[in-house]
Design a protein around this motif. Structure first.
Motif, short mmCIF file in Angstrom:
data_model
loop_
_atom_site.label_atom_id
_atom_site.label_comp_id
_atom_site.label_asym_id
_atom_site.label_seq_id
_atom_site.Cartn_x
_atom_site.Cartn_y
_atom_site.Cartn_z
N GLN A 135 29.25 58.81 1.23
CA GLN A 135 28.77 60.15 0.88
C GLN A 135 28.79 60.34 -0.64
OE1 GLN A 135 31.48 62.51 3.24
NE2 GLN A 135 30.08 62.65 4.96
N ALA A 136 29.83 59.83 -1.29
CA ALA A 136 29.91 59.93 -2.75
C ALA A 136 28.78 59.15 -3.41
CB ALA A 136 31.27 59.41 -3.23
N ALA A 137 28.54 57.92 -2.94
CA ALA A 137 27.45 57.11 -3.49
C ALA A 137 26.10 57.77 -3.25
CB ALA A 137 27.48 55.71 -2.87
N HIS A 138 25.94 58.37 -2.08
CA HIS A 138 24.70 59.06 -1.74
C HIS A 138 24.48 60.25 -2.68
CE1 HIS A 138 22.01 60.80 1.71
NE2 HIS A 138 21.33 60.48 0.64
N HIS A 139 25.54 61.01 -2.94
CA HIS A 139 25.44 62.16 -3.84
C HIS A 139 25.03 61.71 -5.24
CE1 HIS A 139 26.35 65.95 -5.84
NE2 HIS A 139 27.10 65.28 -6.69
N CYS A 140 25.64 60.65 -5.73
CA CYS A 140 25.30 60.13 -7.06
C CYS A 140 23.82 59.77 -7.11
CB CYS A 140 26.15 58.91 -7.40
SG CYS A 140 27.91 59.28 -7.65
N SER A 141 23.35 59.08 -6.08
CA SER A 141 21.94 58.69 -6.02
C SER A 141 21.04 59.91 -6.01
CB SER A 141 21.69 57.83 -4.78
OG SER A 141 20.34 57.47 -4.67
N VAL A 151 21.96 59.23 -10.50
CA VAL A 151 23.01 58.47 -11.20
C VAL A 151 23.32 57.18 -10.44
CG1 VAL A 151 25.45 58.48 -11.84
CG2 VAL A 151 24.04 60.50 -12.27
N LEU A 152 23.43 56.09 -11.18
CA LEU A 152 23.90 54.81 -10.64
C LEU A 152 25.32 54.59 -11.12
CD1 LEU A 152 23.38 52.03 -9.25
CD2 LEU A 152 22.60 51.21 -11.50
N HIS A 153 26.30 54.56 -10.19
CA HIS A 153 27.69 54.37 -10.59
C HIS A 153 27.95 52.94 -11.04
CE1 HIS A 153 32.04 53.74 -10.18
NE2 HIS A 153 32.17 55.05 -10.35
N PHE A 182 32.73 56.69 -14.45
CA PHE A 182 31.29 56.42 -14.54
C PHE A 182 30.95 55.64 -15.81
CE2 PHE A 182 31.56 59.53 -11.31
CZ PHE A 182 30.39 59.45 -10.56
N GLY A 183 31.95 55.01 -16.42
CA GLY A 183 31.73 54.31 -17.68
C GLY A 183 30.82 53.11 -17.60
N CYS A 184 30.63 52.55 -16.40
CA CYS A 184 29.73 51.40 -16.22
C CYS A 184 28.37 51.83 -15.67
CB CYS A 184 30.35 50.36 -15.27
SG CYS A 184 31.77 49.50 -15.95
N GLY A 185 28.16 53.13 -15.51
CA GLY A 185 26.98 53.62 -14.83
C GLY A 185 25.75 53.71 -15.71
N ASP A 186 24.70 54.29 -15.12
CA ASP A 186 23.43 54.45 -15.83
C ASP A 186 22.58 55.47 -15.06
OD1 ASP A 186 21.35 54.12 -17.59
OD2 ASP A 186 21.27 51.94 -17.41
N LEU A 187 21.49 55.87 -15.66
CA LEU A 187 20.52 56.68 -14.95
C LEU A 187 19.88 55.82 -13.87
CD1 LEU A 187 18.77 58.47 -17.96
CD2 LEU A 187 20.47 59.45 -16.40
N LEU A 188 19.71 56.38 -12.68
CA LEU A 188 19.09 55.63 -11.59
C LEU A 188 17.60 55.52 -11.84
CD1 LEU A 188 19.61 54.32 -8.83
CD2 LEU A 188 19.10 56.52 -7.78
N GLN A 189 17.07 54.30 -11.70
CA GLN A 189 15.65 54.07 -11.94
C GLN A 189 15.04 53.29 -10.78
OE1 GLN A 189 16.09 51.89 -15.66
NE2 GLN A 189 15.87 49.93 -14.60
N ASP A 190 13.72 53.38 -10.66
CA ASP A 190 13.02 52.71 -9.57
C ASP A 190 12.69 51.26 -9.90
OD1 ASP A 190 13.01 55.03 -8.03
OD2 ASP A 190 11.15 55.74 -8.94
N GLY A 218 18.58 37.44 -12.03
CA GLY A 218 18.84 38.18 -13.27
C GLY A 218 18.34 39.60 -13.25
N GLU A 219 18.10 40.16 -12.07
CA GLU A 219 17.69 41.55 -11.96
C GLU A 219 18.04 42.08 -10.57
OE1 GLU A 219 13.48 41.35 -12.74
OE2 GLU A 219 13.02 41.20 -10.60
N TYR A 220 18.08 43.40 -10.44
CA TYR A 220 18.45 44.03 -9.18
C TYR A 220 18.01 45.48 -9.20
CZ TYR A 220 22.15 45.99 -12.09
OH TYR A 220 22.83 46.64 -13.08
N LEU A 221 17.87 46.07 -8.02
CA LEU A 221 17.57 47.49 -7.87
C LEU A 221 18.86 48.26 -7.62
CD1 LEU A 221 14.34 47.26 -5.69
CD2 LEU A 221 14.47 48.03 -8.08
#
Length: 434
Positions: A290-296, A300-302, A324-332, A353-356
């Motif tokens: 639920q926490a990960a879903h809320h971030c998404s 936000v990407l945790h 959230f120090g390792c996080g980023d804005l969630l992108q497609d 070398g890449e991931y979604l």
């Protein structure tokens, strides 16, 4: 409601509110948290005055800070009128006012009074109060609240309240809770209402990343921006809330909620001999998803979901996702750098070398569930992650095995969504008392 109350203060005849409080809404203060604190202090102090007839000692430093902002924006007459309001309040309880608040009010008042002729009586009285021997004795004994843990320089321009002084007027730091490469975290108390908080100090050199929240124009420290996005306007009970933050010359300070009593999930697992019962794991895993879903949902990407970054209230078993120090804005589009923990990284990152963002998060959830149920990480090195060779505990239910395998699917597009995880049959299996 808050804005209507704050605006109405300008019409009050109460002596403590002769300064135009509507300007609180008109002047842009750099830190939004600071602006909100000033507005709320005005409203709260007015309400208190209706019952007690007295202003609030701790709030005068807010007013002095705001008066300096009015002056910065060229509203000199309003700033001087605000200083008179502060001086009138100080006269009611001079022994409860810090030396710095008194000095800042006098310095700013003198600067604003230049060229206006004879000094007003309220300024003369304020200067006399400052010279009073009893006031000097009291402040030499008490002084301003400081933290011996942090000896950073606190620059001050004449007539201006520094962020450090505002922070120290609002919060009392306590014992050290933890420290590492990110900085330090200590317990704290909000002076206004005694609320227990966590105070996180992060040096500027520790985190040079700044991002701009979608829809905004100014950049913020990455961790601050991401926590603002998940904290407002719809805060989630399973994500640690950012209450406010302060930017200093060489660090920034996050004021966070502090669950009590609590521990992190890693220590919680050790207290259960490394493995949880399935009913308990179900209860914990549901909250993490639920926490990960809320971030998404908040964009936000945790990117670093692991036991060390999950707090659990040992009385209620409520979880809070933190750090959230390792996080980023969630992108497609795919990410081409990784800032999380390698043991929780997906195979596509190691191979391509890449991931979604969302499929990588789901992978980390599978690693976490395996760790809770089997007592160890599923993969010990990068080769193990790529090989995806899993060895389940013999007593694991079929539903739990299936959910782990789904989350740890080799191909990202084969992994479930957050909604599909929460509706998985494992969560529907009867739960016994935890």
């Amino acid at each position: 409601m808050l804005h209507s109350c704050a605006s109405s203060l300008q019409w009050r005849s109460c002596r403590f509110y002769r300064a135009p409080a509507l300007s609180l809404l008109a002047v842009t203060v750099c830190q939004s948290a600071m602006r909100e604190a000033i507005q709320r202090s005005e409203v709260y102090e007015y309400v208190c005055s209706l019952t007690t007839g007295l202003p609030q000692p701790n709030f005068q430093i807010f007013k002095c800070y705001h008066a300096s902002k009015l002056a910065e924006f060229g509203l000199f007459d309003q700033a001087l009128e605000y200083c008179e309001t502060i001086a009138t309040a100080i006269a009611r309880f001079p022994l409860l006012i810090t030396k710095t608040t008194m000095e800042m009010t006098i310095a700013l008042s003198e600067k604003l009074q230049q060229g206006k002729g004879e000094e007003p009586e309220w300024l003369l009285n304020l200067r006399q109060l400052y010279a009073d021997e009893e006031f000097k004795l009291r402040n030499s004994e008490c002084g301003l609240m400081t933290s011996e843990m942090f000896t950073l320089q606190r620059p001050r321009r004449e007539g201006h309240i520094t962020p450090w002084e505002v922070f120290e007027s609002l919060y009392t730091p306590g014992e050290l809770l933890g420290e590492g490469g990110f900085g330090s975290v200590c317990a704290g108390v909000r002076k206004a209402d005694g609320k227990q908080v966590a105070i996180k100090y992060v040096g500027m050199e520790m985190n040079e990343a700044f991002i701009t929240i979608p829809g905004e124009t100014h950049s913020l420290p990455l961790e601050v921006a991401l926590m603002q996005m998940v904290s407002k306007p719809c805060h989630h009970e399973n994500v640690l809330q950012l209450i406010e933050w302060f930017e200093m010359s060489d660090c920034y300070i996050l004021i966070l909620e502090r669950p009590s009593p609590c521990t992190d999930l890693l220590k919680f697992l050790k207290g259960h001999k490394g493995r949880l019962s399935e009913p308990l794991a179900q209860r914990i895993m549901r909250q993490v998803v639920q926490a990960a879903h809320h971030c998404s949902d908040c964009g936000v990407l945790h990117r670093d979901i692991k036991p060390e970054n999950i707090l659990i209230n040992t009385d209620t078993l409520q979880l809070k996702l933190i750090d959230f120090g390792c996080g980023d804005l969630l992108q497609d589009i795919p990410y081409r750098y990784y800032a999380g923990t390698t043991a929780y990284s997906p195979p596509e990152w190691l191979c391509e070398g890449e991931y979604l963002g969302v499929p990588a998060t789901v992978w980390s959830l599978g690693v976490l569930l395996f760790e809770m149920m089997c007592g160890d990480l599923p993969f010990q090195c990068e080769d193990d992650i790529i090989a995806r060779d899993l060895h389940f505990a013999h007593d694991l239910s079929e539903g739990c095995r299936d959910l782990i395998l789904c989350c740890l699917a080799l191909y990202p597009h084969s992994r479930p969504t957050f909604e599909e995880i929460l509706s998985h049959r494992w969560f529907e299996e009867p739960q016994k008392n935890v």
